[in-house]
Design a protein around this motif. Structure first.
Motif, PDB file in Angstrom:
ATOM      1  N   THR A 155     -41.566 -30.621  65.049  1.00 47.23           N
ATOM      2  CA  THR A 155     -40.952 -29.337  64.718  1.00 47.23           C
ATOM      3  C   THR A 155     -39.467 -29.448  65.022  1.00 47.23           C
ATOM      4  O   THR A 155     -39.091 -29.837  66.136  1.00 47.23           O
ATOM      5  CB  THR A 155     -41.559 -28.198  65.553  1.00 47.23           C
ATOM      6  N   VAL A 156     -38.631 -29.153  64.040  1.00 46.25           N
ATOM      7  CA  VAL A 156     -37.180 -29.214  64.247  1.00 46.25           C
ATOM      8  C   VAL A 156     -36.736 -27.918  64.922  1.00 46.25           C
ATOM      9  O   VAL A 156     -36.805 -26.842  64.334  1.00 46.25           O
ATOM     10  CB  VAL A 156     -36.428 -29.415  62.916  1.00 46.25           C
ATOM     11  N   LEU A 157     -36.290 -28.027  66.162  1.00 43.74           N
ATOM     12  CA  LEU A 157     -35.830 -26.863  66.918  1.00 43.74           C
ATOM     13  C   LEU A 157     -34.381 -26.528  66.585  1.00 43.74           C
ATOM     14  O   LEU A 157     -34.004 -25.361  66.525  1.00 43.74           O
ATOM     15  CB  LEU A 157     -35.983 -27.117  68.419  1.00 43.74           C
ATOM     16  N   SER A 158     -33.573 -27.562  66.393  1.00 38.71           N
ATOM     17  CA  SER A 158     -32.185 -27.365  65.976  1.00 38.71           C
ATOM     18  C   SER A 158     -31.660 -28.663  65.392  1.00 38.71           C
ATOM     19  O   SER A 158     -32.142 -29.751  65.720  1.00 38.71           O
ATOM     20  CB  SER A 158     -31.300 -26.907  67.143  1.00 38.71           C
ATOM     21  N   ASN A 159     -30.677 -28.538  64.504  1.00 42.75           N
ATOM     22  CA  ASN A 159     -30.065 -29.697  63.854  1.00 42.75           C
ATOM     23  C   ASN A 159     -28.607 -29.323  63.613  1.00 42.75           C
ATOM     24  O   ASN A 159     -28.292 -28.602  62.674  1.00 42.75           O
ATOM     25  CB  ASN A 159     -30.787 -30.005  62.542  1.00 42.75           C
ATOM     26  N   VAL A 160     -27.727 -29.795  64.501  1.00 39.70           N
ATOM     27  CA  VAL A 160     -26.358 -29.286  64.538  1.00 39.70           C
ATOM     28  C   VAL A 160     -25.342 -30.403  64.335  1.00 39.70           C
ATOM     29  O   VAL A 160     -25.392 -31.438  65.012  1.00 39.70           O
ATOM     30  CB  VAL A 160     -26.077 -28.588  65.891  1.00 39.70           C
ATOM     31  N   ASN A 161     -24.429 -30.172  63.393  1.00 37.82           N
ATOM     32  CA  ASN A 161     -23.259 -31.034  63.245  1.00 37.82           C
ATOM     33  C   ASN A 161     -22.248 -30.581  64.296  1.00 37.82           C
ATOM     34  O   ASN A 161     -21.734 -29.467  64.238  1.00 37.82           O
ATOM     35  CB  ASN A 161     -22.682 -30.896  61.838  1.00 37.82           C
TER      36      ASN A 161
END
Length: 211
Positions: free
Chosen positions: A103-109
């Motif tokens: 499960t992707v909780l966050s994906n931040v540049n």
């Protein structure tokens, strides 16, 4: 903050039998590829929090439990938005795409040329194609790779100078978490005791005034 909330929530689900492990590793410091793992296992919860950091200008990936590609479970970040994929790697090839178990909780540049991805999944892999994470203090072998040049965001051959193996992440009992939890519990009990003492003292004073 997200990691702390994740751990505390799982711990509170069953504190009497929880195992909490944590480890951090700069898998390749020169490329700023890092890995942070937190593992929580008890009778009602069975989760690992995976935090990966890597470049935004090219794909990157980390493989678990091995020193070579063939047959290794890996998580990759590809494309300009960091699409997360789980794979069973082949012999010097990208291998096969696995059905997602994370499960992707966050994906931040992060805006500094690097991306931070936070994932969660079960400790136990759904099949032998996936890595099953340990629930006792130990070390995990890791491999990592990245695209061979800036702009290489599509998974492809990384070249001889863009892969790294022979790395280990050490998992230890999450002592800091237990300390923080006990400290918060102590503060709560202490505050309750002070409140009770003040209430009893106030009642005694009222009785003296009445007499």
């Amino acid at each position: 903050m997200l990691q702390s909330i994740f751990v505390i929530a799982l711990f509170l689900a069953n504190p009497s039998s929880s195992i909490v492990l944590h480890g951090y590793k700069a898998v390749n410091p020169a490329w700023n590829i890092t890995l942070d793992l937190t593992i929580v296992k008890n009778s009602t919860a069975d989760n690992v929090l995976i935090e990966m950091q890597g470049p935004t200008d090219r794909w990157f990936g980390i493989g678990f439990g091995a020193n070579q590609m063939s047959g290794t479970y890996a998580i990759t970040s590809t494309g300009s938005t960091g699409v997360i994929t789980e794979r069973k790697l082949g012999n010097h090839e990208q291998g096969t795409t696995l059905q997602s178990s994370v499960t992707v909780l966050s994906n931040v540049n992060n805006g500094n040329g690097f991306r931070t991805v936070k994932l969660s999944r079960s400790v136990q892999g759904p099949s032998s194609n996936y890595y099953t994470f340990p629930t006792s203090a130990t070390s995990i072998n890791l491999i990592c790779a990245r695209g061979d040049s800036s702009g290489a965001t599509t998974l492809a051959f990384h070249g001889d100078s863009n892969h790294h193996n022979g790395v280990q992440i050490s998992l230890q009992f999450f002592v800091l978490f237990w300390f923080c939890f006990c400290f918060v519990l102590f503060c709560f009990v202490f505050e309750a005791a002070v409140h009770t003492y003040k209430r009893i003292t106030k009642k005694k004073k009222k009785k003296k005034v009445a007499h």
